[in-house]
Structures are given as C-alpha cells and as structure tokens.
Design a protein around this motif. Structure first.
Motif, short mmCIF file in Angstrom:
data_model
loop_
_atom_site.label_atom_id
_atom_site.label_comp_id
_atom_site.label_asym_id
_atom_site.label_seq_id
_atom_site.Cartn_x
_atom_site.Cartn_y
_atom_site.Cartn_z
N LEU A 47 0.81 -1.22 0.00
CA LEU A 47 0.00 0.00 0.00
C LEU A 47 0.84 1.26 0.00
CD1 LEU A 47 -2.83 1.30 0.23
CD2 LEU A 47 -2.60 1.11 2.72
N THR A 48 1.90 1.28 0.79
CA THR A 48 2.66 2.52 0.99
C THR A 48 3.88 2.66 0.09
OG1 THR A 48 3.98 1.50 2.76
CG2 THR A 48 1.93 2.61 3.39
N PHE A 49 4.36 1.55 -0.49
CA PHE A 49 5.55 1.65 -1.33
C PHE A 49 5.27 1.24 -2.77
CE2 PHE A 49 9.25 -0.34 -3.32
CZ PHE A 49 10.16 0.71 -3.28
N LEU A 50 4.73 0.02 -2.96
CA LEU A 50 4.58 -0.48 -4.32
C LEU A 50 3.52 0.28 -5.10
CD1 LEU A 50 5.50 -2.51 -6.41
CD2 LEU A 50 3.81 -4.14 -5.52
N THR A 51 2.38 0.55 -4.48
CA THR A 51 1.32 1.27 -5.20
C THR A 51 1.76 2.66 -5.64
OG1 THR A 51 -0.45 0.03 -4.12
CG2 THR A 51 -1.02 2.17 -5.04
N PRO A 52 2.37 3.51 -4.77
CA PRO A 52 2.88 4.79 -5.27
C PRO A 52 3.93 4.63 -6.37
CG PRO A 52 2.75 4.82 -2.89
CD PRO A 52 2.49 3.40 -3.31
N LEU A 109 -3.98 4.06 -11.85
CA LEU A 109 -4.02 3.04 -10.81
C LEU A 109 -4.60 3.60 -9.52
CD1 LEU A 109 -3.07 0.08 -10.18
CD2 LEU A 109 -1.00 1.10 -9.23
N SER A 110 -5.61 2.94 -8.98
CA SER A 110 -6.22 3.37 -7.73
C SER A 110 -5.28 3.09 -6.56
CB SER A 110 -7.55 2.64 -7.50
OG SER A 110 -8.45 2.88 -8.56
N ILE A 111 -5.51 3.79 -5.45
CA ILE A 111 -4.69 3.56 -4.26
C ILE A 111 -4.84 2.11 -3.79
CG2 ILE A 111 -4.37 4.22 -1.86
CD1 ILE A 111 -5.18 7.03 -2.58
N PHE A 112 -6.08 1.64 -3.80
CA PHE A 112 -6.34 0.23 -3.50
C PHE A 112 -6.58 -0.49 -4.82
CE2 PHE A 112 -7.89 2.64 0.17
CZ PHE A 112 -7.14 2.06 1.18
N ASN A 113 -5.84 -1.56 -5.06
CA ASN A 113 -5.95 -2.27 -6.33
C ASN A 113 -5.44 -3.69 -6.16
OD1 ASN A 113 -2.89 -2.33 -7.35
ND2 ASN A 113 -3.28 -0.32 -6.44
N SER A 114 -5.83 -4.54 -7.07
CA SER A 114 -5.42 -5.94 -7.00
C SER A 114 -4.04 -6.17 -7.60
CB SER A 114 -6.43 -6.82 -7.73
OG SER A 114 -6.58 -6.43 -9.09
N LEU A 115 -3.52 -5.22 -8.38
CA LEU A 115 -2.22 -5.40 -9.00
C LEU A 115 -1.10 -5.43 -7.97
CD1 LEU A 115 -0.48 -5.66 -11.53
CD2 LEU A 115 -0.48 -3.15 -11.70
N SER A 116 -1.02 -4.40 -7.15
CA SER A 116 0.05 -4.36 -6.15
C SER A 116 -0.14 -5.45 -5.11
CB SER A 116 0.08 -2.99 -5.47
OG SER A 116 -1.16 -2.70 -4.84
N ALA A 117 -1.40 -5.74 -4.74
CA ALA A 117 -1.63 -6.83 -3.79
C ALA A 117 -1.18 -8.16 -4.36
CB ALA A 117 -3.12 -6.88 -3.43
N GLY A 118 -1.49 -8.41 -5.63
CA GLY A 118 -1.08 -9.67 -6.25
C GLY A 118 0.43 -9.78 -6.41
N VAL A 156 -5.11 -18.10 -2.52
CA VAL A 156 -6.56 -17.99 -2.39
C VAL A 156 -6.96 -17.68 -0.96
CG1 VAL A 156 -8.71 -19.32 -2.51
CG2 VAL A 156 -7.07 -19.44 -4.38
N GLY A 157 -6.27 -18.27 0.00
CA GLY A 157 -6.61 -18.06 1.40
C GLY A 157 -5.91 -16.91 2.07
N GLU A 158 -5.09 -16.15 1.35
CA GLU A 158 -4.40 -15.02 1.96
C GLU A 158 -5.40 -13.93 2.35
OE1 GLU A 158 -2.22 -12.25 3.55
OE2 GLU A 158 -1.57 -14.31 3.18
N THR A 159 -5.15 -13.34 3.51
CA THR A 159 -6.12 -12.39 4.06
C THR A 159 -5.58 -10.97 4.16
OG1 THR A 159 -7.11 -14.17 5.38
CG2 THR A 159 -7.62 -11.91 6.03
N MET A 160 -4.50 -10.76 4.92
CA MET A 160 -4.11 -9.40 5.29
C MET A 160 -3.61 -8.59 4.10
SD MET A 160 -5.08 -9.22 8.28
CE MET A 160 -4.60 -7.51 8.40
N ILE A 161 -2.89 -9.21 3.19
CA ILE A 161 -2.36 -8.45 2.05
C ILE A 161 -3.50 -7.87 1.23
CG2 ILE A 161 -1.07 -8.61 -0.09
CD1 ILE A 161 0.74 -10.65 1.21
N VAL A 162 -4.48 -8.72 0.88
CA VAL A 162 -5.60 -8.23 0.05
C VAL A 162 -6.52 -7.33 0.84
CG1 VAL A 162 -5.50 -10.17 -1.56
CG2 VAL A 162 -6.83 -10.40 0.53
N ALA A 163 -6.67 -7.59 2.14
CA ALA A 163 -7.54 -6.72 2.94
C ALA A 163 -6.99 -5.31 3.04
CB ALA A 163 -7.73 -7.32 4.34
N ILE A 164 -5.66 -5.18 3.06
CA ILE A 164 -5.03 -3.87 3.21
C ILE A 164 -4.82 -3.19 1.85
CG2 ILE A 164 -2.92 -2.67 3.92
CD1 ILE A 164 -2.64 -4.77 6.12
N ALA A 165 -4.33 -3.95 0.86
CA ALA A 165 -3.88 -3.33 -0.39
C ALA A 165 -4.88 -3.40 -1.52
CB ALA A 165 -2.56 -3.99 -0.84
N ALA A 166 -5.82 -4.37 -1.49
CA ALA A 166 -6.72 -4.54 -2.64
C ALA A 166 -8.01 -3.74 -2.49
CB ALA A 166 -7.06 -6.01 -2.84
N GLY A 167 -8.38 -3.37 -1.26
CA GLY A 167 -9.57 -2.57 -1.06
C GLY A 167 -10.74 -3.38 -0.53
#
Length: 304
Positions: free
Chosen positions: A137-142, A151-160, A225-236
C-alpha cells in the motif's frame, strides 16, 4: 537337542512407555481430525441457515454482492473474481521466479551457496503478511502509479505482486526438494550423451520432478486464495465483478475480515454470509487440494 530361546524378555517399563507414546500419537491425530470435522460441520450448519433465506440460484448467478447495504444482493461472483484475479497475478510472479530459484539451487549452486541462499529465501515466508500488505500500500502502489497514472490507491495489481513475492519460498523450496530427489543416474546419463547443464536441468530433471513441482504450484495457489491481510489492506473493500487489476476489489477473505470486525449482529442474515463465503472458500481450496493429489499420483515417477 534343545533349542535355546535367544529372544530378550520384554521390559515392562519400556512396553508401558511405548504404549503411552502410541496413545499420545493417536490422540494427536484424533485432535486434528475432530478439529477439521468441527470446522466443516460449523460451516455447513451456518451455510444451510444462510441458504434457508437466500436462494442458491441467486448466490450463484447474481453479479452483485451487497449484503451489508439496505438493498441486499448476494451474488458471490464479485468476491470469486477478485480472489482469482489477485491469486493469478501472484502466481505469475511466484511460479517463474520460484522455479528459477529451485533449478539454480538444485543444479547450479554449490553446497556453500545453497546453504546460504535457501535459508535467506525462506526468510520471506516468515515475514508477517500484514507487513507485506502495508508495503504494497505505501511503497509499491505509489511506485506503480508513476507508470500507471490511473491506478487506484487500492488495487489488485500491487496486492497480487506482493503476494507473489511472499509465495516464492513455497514454490522454490518444495520444487528444489523435488528436483534434488531425482537420482543422479539420470543426470550422469544425460551428461554422457553430451547434454549441457542447462539442458539436463530443463529437459531431464524438471520433467522427472514434475509431480513435486506441480504440487508446489498448487499449494502456493491455495495459499494465495486463502491469503487475508495483504488483500484486505492493499486490494480494497469494493466488491465488483471485474478483472481490471487497477481498481479496488474485495476478495472472499477480505469480506470475512470485514464481517468479523464485530459490527454485524450475531445470527442475522449478514452474519450468515460470513459462513457462506467461508464455505465457498473451503470448497475452492478443497478442490485445489484434490487436483494436486491427482496430479501428483498421475505424474509421479518412482525410481529404484
């Protein structure tokens, strides 16, 4: 002529100790079995309660997911598409990099390099996923927004992408173990025919260890598929049916986190959606594990 019985008498203390160990192992196995059964039954019962109020046809055909809004819609596909999208992006990163690392460690690196690099690589698996999420969220997305302005602040690209980095040790470690288990006789035979080290690694060793490699890939995909925190924080937290990696999405695990925060009344329909989504996630990973088991048995090579 009498025959002497050379068998030693059984030590009663040792026999009791072995019996205690057997019982302890049996109890440990039983705990895991009963725990799994309890989880499955709890999911099933609450999911049945959900489908007693919501049509399964709506659940499987609707394209909107708004169970917490006034206009409630219960189509699971926005959550499924987001889960598949982020997992697919993660595998695009994890599979090639993990296999390259595994082939290098197994076929090209010497013992000193292997003993140094493999533990360093596996350190990635020990980093808390919440750290990965905030890093995305704070490094890769910017950083990505310098190249993708939309690219939105929250997105599936940086989370993935970050999730793929997290999965590299799983693919690399398990694949390296499978490659190392291939007998040296195959390598020696290939070298004897004039093959190069690269040809031996890619055309001989990798196909011979394909069952273990596939198992590592499927395991990594299940983990994604079961990952939680990365997608919850970075994907929106925006449930939408899309495969655009630049917009906010909500995965199944992200929704489970949202409902689990405690704001949803216990026993309500919105509360029951937690178990419906959890059961869907369970079926998803269960099918992946069955597929992995089938692939391993189908392509497994047995050597003398």
């Amino acid at each position: 002529m009498a025959v002497t019985d050379l068998r030693k008498p059984i030590n009663p203390v040792r026999a009791i100790g072995e019996r205690i160990i057997q019982i302890a192992l049996l109890l440990a196995a039983a705990v895991s079995i009963f725990t799994t059964a309890g989880i499955v039954f709890s999911l099933i019962f609450e999911t049945i309660a959900f489908f007693s109020e919501v049509s399964i046809i709506e659940f499987l055909t609707d394209t909107e997911w708004t169970p917490l809004f006034a206009n409630q819609r219960f189509g699971i596909w926005p959550l499924v598409s987001a889960t598949v999208l982020t997992s697919a992006i993660a595998m695009v990163v994890a599979v090639p990099l993990g296999l390259i690392a595994a082939i290098f460690l197994s076929e090209f690196a010497n013992d000193r390099v292997r003993r140094t690099v493999k533990p360093l690589l596996e350190i990635l698996a020990g980093i808390p996923t919440v750290v990965y999420g905030y890093f995305a969220l704070t490094f890769l997305t910017p950083l990505l927004r310098n190249f993708i302005p939309t690219l939105s602040i929250f997105n599936s690209l940086s989370a993935g992408l970050i999730m793929g980095v997290m999965l590299i040790p799983i693919v690399a470690s398990l694949s390296e173990d499978a490659l190392s288990a291939v007998p040296n006789s195959l390598r020696e035979a290939a070298y004897g025919l004039g093959s190069t080290r690269f040809e031996v690694a890619v055309h001989v060793i990798l196909p011979a260890a394909i069952s273990g490699v596939i198992a590592s890939i499927v395991l990594a995909f299940s983990r994604a598929v079961g990952e939680t925190m990365i997608v919850a924080i970075a994907a929106g937290q925006n449930p939408r049916l899309t495969f655009d990696p630049t917009v906010p999405v909500m995965t199944m695990t992200s929704y489970i986190v949202q409902v689990s925060l405690g704001d949803t009344p216990y026993g309500s329909l919105s509360y029951h959606t937690l178990y419906a989504v959890g059961f869907t996630l369970f079926l998803f990973t269960f099918v992946l594990n069955i597929f992995s088991y089938w692939m391993v048995r189908k392509f497994r090579e047995v050597y003398d």
